[in-house]
Design a protein around this motif. Structure first.
Motif, short mmCIF file in Angstrom:
data_model
loop_
_atom_site.label_atom_id
_atom_site.label_comp_id
_atom_site.label_asym_id
_atom_site.label_seq_id
_atom_site.Cartn_x
_atom_site.Cartn_y
_atom_site.Cartn_z
N TRP A 82 0.85 -1.19 0.00
CA TRP A 82 0.00 0.00 0.00
C TRP A 82 0.88 1.24 0.00
CZ3 TRP A 82 -4.92 -0.05 -1.10
CH2 TRP A 82 -5.66 -1.22 -0.87
N GLU A 83 0.79 2.02 -1.06
CA GLU A 83 1.45 3.32 -1.08
C GLU A 83 0.67 4.27 -0.16
OE1 GLU A 83 4.04 6.27 -1.63
OE2 GLU A 83 4.34 4.29 -2.51
N HIS A 84 -0.66 4.22 -0.29
CA HIS A 84 -1.52 5.03 0.57
C HIS A 84 -2.90 4.39 0.60
CE1 HIS A 84 -3.77 8.77 1.84
NE2 HIS A 84 -2.84 8.62 2.76
N GLN A 85 -3.15 3.57 1.60
CA GLN A 85 -4.40 2.80 1.65
C GLN A 85 -5.65 3.68 1.73
OE1 GLN A 85 -4.33 -0.43 4.43
NE2 GLN A 85 -6.20 -1.31 3.61
N PRO A 86 -5.64 4.80 2.50
CA PRO A 86 -6.86 5.62 2.54
C PRO A 86 -7.31 6.15 1.17
CG PRO A 86 -5.41 6.22 4.35
CD PRO A 86 -4.63 5.29 3.46
N SER A 87 -6.35 6.30 0.23
CA SER A 87 -6.75 6.75 -1.11
C SER A 87 -6.76 5.59 -2.12
CB SER A 87 -5.85 7.89 -1.58
OG SER A 87 -4.50 7.48 -1.63
N ASN A 88 -6.71 4.35 -1.62
CA ASN A 88 -6.83 3.16 -2.47
C ASN A 88 -5.76 3.09 -3.56
OD1 ASN A 88 -9.18 2.06 -1.16
ND2 ASN A 88 -10.27 3.79 -2.05
N TRP A 89 -4.49 3.28 -3.15
CA TRP A 89 -3.37 3.29 -4.08
C TRP A 89 -2.38 2.21 -3.68
CZ3 TRP A 89 0.44 8.02 -4.22
CH2 TRP A 89 1.51 7.74 -5.07
N LEU A 90 -2.23 1.23 -4.57
CA LEU A 90 -1.24 0.16 -4.41
C LEU A 90 -0.08 0.37 -5.36
CD1 LEU A 90 -3.13 -3.28 -4.43
CD2 LEU A 90 -2.07 -2.16 -2.49
N GLU A 91 1.09 -0.10 -4.96
CA GLU A 91 2.26 -0.22 -5.83
C GLU A 91 2.54 -1.70 -6.01
OE1 GLU A 91 4.88 2.20 -7.15
OE2 GLU A 91 3.05 3.39 -7.10
N VAL A 92 2.93 -2.11 -7.20
CA VAL A 92 3.22 -3.51 -7.49
C VAL A 92 4.67 -3.66 -7.91
CG1 VAL A 92 0.86 -4.11 -8.13
CG2 VAL A 92 2.44 -3.34 -9.89
#
Length: 184
Positions: A82-92
């Motif tokens: 999670w790059e920033h879970q509150p804004s629903n942004w994942l990094e893979v």
């Protein structure tokens, strides 16, 4: 498990552990590390400590990793954070360990399966991937997955006496929906 045409994404199993240790620590300067963020050192872990850690991972039903299998052989791994879970942004991320397994389409297929899985599993707004300008193959794999370059931080990665750019790739949910409809 996530089955593709030629690639299977699956959880770690006990038989993978010694193979994985060899990929990561079995040689001093493995070829894969020259492309996978070589400006960050790998460090070292004994086989025993590695086995303890990976046995815990194999039991973790909520692991952020899956392993890439082709023709019954472990060849790599996909992961997310999670790059920033509150804004629903994942990094893979993805790694294919053996050069003999490169340029065969497995990485592209694995990353497409992984991105699809993550968009379907979570209510993500975006998925990102970070790499460096020296890894043009990773940039191309990300593009084939439907990502596009969103940012370039110039001359911030130093490797073998040369400065490289950090590259930020990404895809929004609506782009993924459009891409996946065209590429089914």
């Amino acid at each position: 498990m996530i089955q593709g045409k030629n690639v299977l994404l699956r959880r770690l199993n006990h038989d993978d552990i010694p193979i994985l240790w060899e990929f990561i620590y079995g040689e001093k300067d493995p070829e894969w590390k020259k492309w996978d963020a070589p400006y960050f050192p790998v460090g070292f872990m004994t086989r025993r400590d590695f086995e303890k850690e990976k046995k815990r991972e194999a039991k973790d039903l909520y692991s952020n990793k899956m392993y890439i299998e082709v023709n019954g052989r472990l060849i790599g791994m996909v992961t997310y954070y999670w790059e920033h879970q509150p804004s629903n942004w994942l990094e893979v991320g993805i790694v294919i360990y053996e050069p003999s397994d490169w340029h065969r389409g497995a990485g592209t297929e694995a990353l497409k399966l992984w991105v699809r899985h993550l968009f379907e599993k979570y209510k993500l707004i975006r998925i990102g991937l970070s790499t460096w300008s020296g890894n043009t193959r990773m940039i191309r794999v990300a593009e084939k997955t439907g990502m596009r370059q969103e940012g370039r931080i110039r001359k911030c990665r130093y490797y073998n006496g040369v400065y490289y750019d950090a590259i930020k790739m990404g895809m929004l949910r609506e782009e993924w929906l459009s891409f996946s409809l065209k590429n089914v």
